[in-house]
Design an enzyme around this catalytic site. Structure first.
Site, PDB file in Angstrom:
ATOM      1  N   ASP A   2      -6.732  -7.848   1.505  1.00  0.00           N
ATOM      2  CA  ASP A   2      -7.091  -8.880   1.840  1.00  0.00           C
ATOM      3  C   ASP A   2      -7.660  -9.310   0.768  1.00  0.00           C
ATOM      4  OD1 ASP A   2      -5.386  -9.621   4.089  1.00  0.00           O
ATOM      5  OD2 ASP A   2      -7.235  -9.565   5.654  1.00  0.00           O
ATOM      6  N   ASN A  61       1.061  -1.274   0.003  1.00  0.00           N
ATOM      7  CA  ASN A  61       0.032   0.146  -0.081  1.00  0.00           C
ATOM      8  C   ASN A  61       0.786   0.812  -0.145  1.00  0.00           C
ATOM      9  OD1 ASN A  61       1.043   0.390   3.010  1.00  0.00           O
ATOM     10  ND2 ASN A  61      -0.730  -0.831   3.411  1.00  0.00           N
ATOM     11  N   GLU A  64       3.223   1.564   3.036  1.00  0.00           N
ATOM     12  CA  GLU A  64       4.477   0.314   3.185  1.00  0.00           C
ATOM     13  C   GLU A  64       5.350   0.957   1.685  1.00  0.00           C
ATOM     14  OE1 GLU A  64       1.631  -3.412   4.481  1.00  0.00           O
ATOM     15  OE2 GLU A  64       1.503  -2.531   1.942  1.00  0.00           O
TER      16      GLU A  64
END
Length: 315
Positions: free
Chosen positions: A255, A186, A189
């Site tokens: 997820d 993301n 990150e």
């Protein structure tokens, strides 16, 4: 279709929901009168549940303790028709996240976790490598809890067996994901590893730079309310705006993206089209409370054209 192999950190998400009518006389904190407790599967287990909701067959490998939380997690996997193949050990503690909630607003989160013993991580790695010849798609769901301590070894083994590896990363050591087919960080990150950016041009430069450094075929950056960016080898970047209607809870959205990518790709849909489906799925799941999944009916996949009519470029 062969089942999709999911490896990573599983956890049990517990929700204590109730009402707050007073402040504690012992300390300036609200008193939650618990009215309902629910359990949901989180982490790699949520990836597996999302895959099943979309119509995929799944095998899930993880580390789980011989405790009550581990039994609850195994029960949730059985209910979801997931082939759950955990490494269990008395020394392992099943990861739990307990959220106290009032009117769908979190008041407090309590985490239970401990680093897994090295022998358990080694056992999980060897079990995963032994199963790779039976799978074409391997998903690594890394929540930095220790299950993927030998991540580089798993990726190398998957490549030897001809598997394509999709990784949801965590932490600052992205070198351990070198050689993966697709990496899905993301924005936070990517920023932690490559530094910040001021505009789209700088973002694309950093994304391409990281993709090249790690010898990845594809890098997909999820940008929250700004959508997604896909950077592939020898191709122009694909920039997708967000499809979020209303953000209610972002828990587990990554997820859902990972699962939707794997499900659509495993059915022959091209990568760029798969990213568009994943972007749509993310916009749906953030409108739900707590860790949740998106079905193929919600997504509209049932009405999609067959794979042969969709551009397969990039897959």
């Amino acid at each position: 279709m062969k089942p999709i192999l999911v490896i990573g950190d599983c956890m049990l998400d517990r929700y204590w929901e109730g009402a707050v009518d007073r402040i504690s006389p012992e300390a300036p904190v609200p008193v939650l009168q618990v009215q309902r407790e629910t359990q949901r599967a989180g982490g790699a287990a949520n990836v597996a549940l999302n895959l099943v909701a979309l119509g995929s067959e799944v095998r899930l490998l993880s580390l789980v303790g011989e405790d009550e939380a581990g039994a609850q997690l195994a029960g949730l996997m059985a209910q979801g028709a997931i082939h759950f193949d955990p490494v269990r050990d008395p020394a392992l503690q099943t990861i739990q996240k307990i959220r106290s909630v009032c009117r769908h607003q979190q008041l407090l989160r309590i985490d239970f976790e401990a680093p897994p013993p090295a022998r358990c991580v080694r056992a999980l790695t060897e079990r995963a490598i032994a199963l790779m010849p039976q799978h074409e798609w391997v998903l690594l769901s890394d929540y930095a809890k220790g299950s993927l301590g030998h991540c580089a070894e798993l990726i190398a083994a998957a490549r030897r067996h001809g598997c394509r590896v999709l990784v949801d990363p965590k932490g600052l050591d992205f070198d351990r994901y070198r050689g993966a087919w697709l990496l899905k960080p993301n924005a936070a990150e990517l920023r932690a590893v490559m530094g910040g950016w001021e505009d789209d041009a700088q973002l694309l430069h950093k994304a391409h730079e990281l993709r090249g450094q790690l010898q990845l075929e594809h890098l997909l950056v999820t940008l929250g309310e700004q959508g997604m960016t896909l950077c592939s080898h020898l191709k122009p970047c694909l920039r997708l705006p967000t499809q979020v209607r209303e953000v209610y809870d972002v828990s587990g959205a990554g997820d859902t993206v990972l699962a939707t990518l794997a499900h659509t790709l495993s059915r022959g849909i091209g990568l760029e089209e798969a990213v568009r489906w994943a972007n749509k799925a993310a916009g749906i799941v953030v409108g739900k409370f707590g860790t949740a999944s998106v079905s193929s009916q919600e997504l509209g996949l049932d009405a999609a054209p067959p794979p042969s009519t969709i551009d397969n470029q990039g897959a």
